[in-house]
Motif scaffolding. Structure first.
Motif, PDB file in Angstrom:
ATOM      1  N   ILE A 316      31.316  17.410  27.323  1.00 21.40           N
ATOM      2  CA  ILE A 316      30.417  17.239  28.476  1.00 21.40           C
ATOM      3  C   ILE A 316      29.745  18.578  28.798  1.00 21.40           C
ATOM      4  O   ILE A 316      28.534  18.647  29.031  1.00 21.40           O
ATOM      5  CB  ILE A 316      31.213  16.700  29.690  1.00 21.40           C
ATOM      6  CG1 ILE A 316      31.694  15.277  29.396  1.00 21.40           C
ATOM      7  CG2 ILE A 316      30.373  16.751  30.960  1.00 21.40           C
ATOM      8  CD1 ILE A 316      32.657  14.697  30.421  1.00 21.40           C
ATOM      9  N   VAL A 317      30.536  19.652  28.770  1.00 21.90           N
ATOM     10  CA  VAL A 317      30.004  20.993  29.065  1.00 21.90           C
ATOM     11  C   VAL A 317      28.909  21.337  28.057  1.00 21.90           C
ATOM     12  O   VAL A 317      27.818  21.807  28.424  1.00 21.90           O
ATOM     13  CB  VAL A 317      31.135  22.048  29.033  1.00 21.90           C
ATOM     14  CG1 VAL A 317      30.562  23.456  29.074  1.00 21.90           C
ATOM     15  CG2 VAL A 317      32.102  21.830  30.198  1.00 21.90           C
ATOM     16  N   GLU A 318      29.180  21.048  26.804  1.00 27.38           N
ATOM     17  CA  GLU A 318      28.198  21.376  25.757  1.00 27.38           C
ATOM     18  C   GLU A 318      26.908  20.576  25.962  1.00 27.38           C
ATOM     19  O   GLU A 318      25.806  21.112  25.890  1.00 27.38           O
ATOM     20  CB  GLU A 318      28.812  21.049  24.392  1.00 27.38           C
ATOM     21  CG  GLU A 318      28.024  21.650  23.239  1.00 27.38           C
ATOM     22  CD  GLU A 318      28.704  21.350  21.915  1.00 27.38           C
ATOM     23  OE1 GLU A 318      28.004  20.919  21.003  1.00 27.38           O
ATOM     24  OE2 GLU A 318      29.938  21.528  21.827  1.00 27.38           O
ATOM     25  N   TYR A 319      27.059  19.275  26.280  1.00 28.01           N
ATOM     26  CA  TYR A 319      25.884  18.430  26.496  1.00 28.01           C
ATOM     27  C   TYR A 319      25.040  18.929  27.669  1.00 28.01           C
ATOM     28  O   TYR A 319      23.807  18.858  27.640  1.00 28.01           O
ATOM     29  CB  TYR A 319      26.333  16.982  26.717  1.00 28.01           C
ATOM     30  CG  TYR A 319      25.207  16.057  27.100  1.00 28.01           C
ATOM     31  CD1 TYR A 319      24.147  15.804  26.217  1.00 28.01           C
ATOM     32  CD2 TYR A 319      25.182  15.436  28.344  1.00 28.01           C
ATOM     33  CE1 TYR A 319      23.096  14.979  26.573  1.00 28.01           C
ATOM     34  CE2 TYR A 319      24.137  14.606  28.714  1.00 28.01           C
ATOM     35  CZ  TYR A 319      23.096  14.382  27.828  1.00 28.01           C
ATOM     36  OH  TYR A 319      22.057  13.567  28.186  1.00 28.01           O
ATOM     37  N   LEU A 320      25.704  19.463  28.690  1.00 27.03           N
ATOM     38  CA  LEU A 320      24.979  19.882  29.906  1.00 27.03           C
ATOM     39  C   LEU A 320      24.575  21.360  29.862  1.00 27.03           C
ATOM     40  O   LEU A 320      24.235  21.949  30.892  1.00 27.03           O
ATOM     41  CB  LEU A 320      25.818  19.569  31.149  1.00 27.03           C
ATOM     42  CG  LEU A 320      26.039  18.065  31.407  1.00 27.03           C
ATOM     43  CD1 LEU A 320      26.953  17.843  32.598  1.00 27.03           C
ATOM     44  CD2 LEU A 320      24.712  17.333  31.625  1.00 27.03           C
ATOM     45  N   GLY A 321      24.642  21.964  28.717  1.00 26.53           N
ATOM     46  CA  GLY A 321      24.093  23.321  28.558  1.00 26.53           C
ATOM     47  C   GLY A 321      25.056  24.445  28.886  1.00 26.53           C
ATOM     48  O   GLY A 321      24.638  25.589  29.073  1.00 26.53           O
ATOM     49  N   GLY A 322      26.346  24.151  28.986  1.00 25.93           N
ATOM     50  CA  GLY A 322      27.338  25.214  29.177  1.00 25.93           C
ATOM     51  C   GLY A 322      27.608  25.538  30.630  1.00 25.93           C
ATOM     52  O   GLY A 322      26.998  24.981  31.547  1.00 25.93           O
ATOM     53  N   THR A 323      28.554  26.460  30.827  1.00 19.43           N
ATOM     54  CA  THR A 323      28.916  26.874  32.189  1.00 19.43           C
ATOM     55  C   THR A 323      28.237  28.206  32.506  1.00 19.43           C
ATOM     56  O   THR A 323      27.732  28.893  31.619  1.00 19.43           O
ATOM     57  CB  THR A 323      30.443  27.027  32.326  1.00 19.43           C
ATOM     58  OG1 THR A 323      30.899  27.932  31.320  1.00 19.43           O
ATOM     59  CG2 THR A 323      31.159  25.706  32.171  1.00 19.43           C
TER      60      THR A 323
END
Ligand code: SF4
Ligand code: SF4
Length: 439
Positions: A316-323
């Motif tokens: 999910i983090v990867e899909y949303l462009g990271g933290t």
């Protein structure tokens, strides 16, 4: 609308809502991950018995975990090959039996065709809900088919749907009510038919007026087949969505200490559960995907995301462009009742309502001090408990003696800890007190 807002009498708090980050974002379907790890325990009860072995081929929606005793079936959330039957980690446990599936990238999307449920008996509908693995998706994951089978002497006459979504940040129920009101209302009708009753209240906090309007419009337009479904706008006050407070707010009935909703003739289900019941009954689609909120200032792109069960936080983090660089804490659930997580490998389950990526500015890291006897926690407690006393007993090594303070009536809403000026970890004290007092 303000004059008619309903609420509960005792306690409650007003944490910053922080819903503006995602409340206007439409539900977005996340592309399927390459692999899912599906826990066989995503409900209140015992883990499911795995029905698959390594190298088995499974189709999206296939039964892969059979309920044993109290629990709910578990289904494959993608089509592919089973690559492991082992264990996975969750926010509060390290060894949850689970099934890992690698996706077949050539597999077509599964198509579901609606069917009419009106010719089915309450027992047949209940069986479909059980087969579909439906649980209370807004809370502890109590199996829906069990909750919908109250004891014969319980005189249930009212269904309450929980659309309060009082936890800060979370907006997934809001978006489901706004974007899929027909399915929520149809789910309510199915639930009423299963219970053999006619009255339903949908409790929604008044910070979601667009969802209130969408539900009311749907109810006006639909054929209600002799049942009465009303939307009850609620005052914005935490914990408006907890079962006992919601029952009081919507019906005026008070569940006695140690009692259950059916003691006052009520069954509560989440609006998301009503939507899942619609899917299971009308589409014959088991519960293997859901809408969750991804929010907080520490994620690059917040969203209300439709994800497959078993999708790891990492994907999910990867899909949303990271933290972001100032990320300080990840929480599964809301900030008041959720759990801090320490691994991105934790998968989304049926009961996960959101994942928060919080920065230093959004969390409170101050050390706690001694109780100053201000009494604010007592005022804030919606159950009328004395969390200050419980905390003092725990610190004095007398956690086992806390039952007279009603420790088992505490549902760990966190209102007491939220208001405490000494930052005392009252919920942790109470969890410990429960363990010791139970022994
Ligand atoms: S966590 Fe328990 S003691 Fe504290 S306010 Fe909530 S119900 Fe009361
Ligand atoms: S709010 Fe905190 S400091 Fe005040 S009485 Fe309760 S525990 Fe003590």
């Amino acid at each position: 609308m303000t004059a008619s807002l309903l609420t509960f009498a005792k306690g409650g708090v007003h944490p910053p809502e922080s819903k503006e980050i995602t409340e206007h974002l439409a539900i977005e379907k996340m592309p399927l991950p390459a692999q899912v790890e599906i826990p066989l325990l995503q409900h209140f009860g015992a883990p499911c018995q795995p029905l698959v072995n390594k190298k088995d081929r499974v189709e999206e929606g296939d039964l892969i975990g059979q309920v044993q005793g109290l629990g709910a079936n578990v289904h494959a959330s993608i089509t592919g090959t089973v690559t492991n039957v082992g264990t996975s980690i969750g926010p509060t446990s390290l060894n949850i039996p689970s099934v890992t599936i690698d996706r077949d990238t050539e597999a077509p999307d599964k198509i579901y065709t609606p069917s009419d449920w009106r010719g089915l008996s309450p027992q047949e509908l209940l069986q479909k809900i059980k087969d579909g693995g439906i649980v209370g998706i807004g809370g502890a994951g109590f199996p829906a088919h069990v909750k919908l089978s109250p004891p014969p002497d319980a005189k249930v006459d009212t269904l309450v749907l929980n659309g309060a979504e009082c936890e800060p940040y979370l907006t997934c129920d809001h978006r489901v009510m706004l974007e899929k009101p027909e399915e929520v209302v149809e789910g309510a009708k199915i639930l009423l038919h299963v219970l053999g009753i006619k009255d339903c209240y949908i409790g929604v906090e008044s910070n979601k007026n667009d969802a209130i309007d969408a539900l009311r419009k749907t109810i006006e337009q639909q054929k209600l087949d002799g049942v009465k479904i009303q939307v009850s706008p609620l005052k914005v006050k935490y914990p408006q969505g907890s079962e006992k407070q919601l029952i009081e707010s919507t019906t005026g009935r008070k569940v006695p200490g140690g009692g259950l909703p059916f003691d006052v003739g009520v069954i509560v289900q989440n609006v998301g559960t009503a939507k899942a019941v619609f899917d299971a009954v009308v589409l014959n689609k088991p519960l293997y995907e859901k809408v969750i909120t991804i929010s907080g200032r520490g994620i690059s792109r917040p969203a209300n995301l439709q994800v497959r069960i078993g999708t790891r936080i990492r994907d999910i983090v990867e899909y949303l462009g990271g933290t972001k660089a100032d990320l300080a804490k990840i929480v599964m659930g809301g900030p008041m009742m959720g759990f801090a997580v320490s691994s991105l490998d934790i998968p989304v389950t049926k009961t996960c309502s959101g994942i928060l990526f919080l920065t230093r500015d959004e969390i409170d890291e101050q050390p706690y001090g001694p109780c100053i006897r201000c009494g604010w926690c007592v005022e804030a407690c919606p159950m009328g408990l004395s969390p200050n006393e419980i905390g003092l007993y725990v610190e004095a090594g007398r956690a086992a003696d806390t039952a007279p303070f009603g420790v088992f009536d505490c549902f760990e809403c966190g209102s007491c800890a939220f208001v405490c000026p000494a930052k005392r970890p009252l919920v942790q004290f109470i969890r410990l007190a429960k363990q010791k007092a139970r022994k």
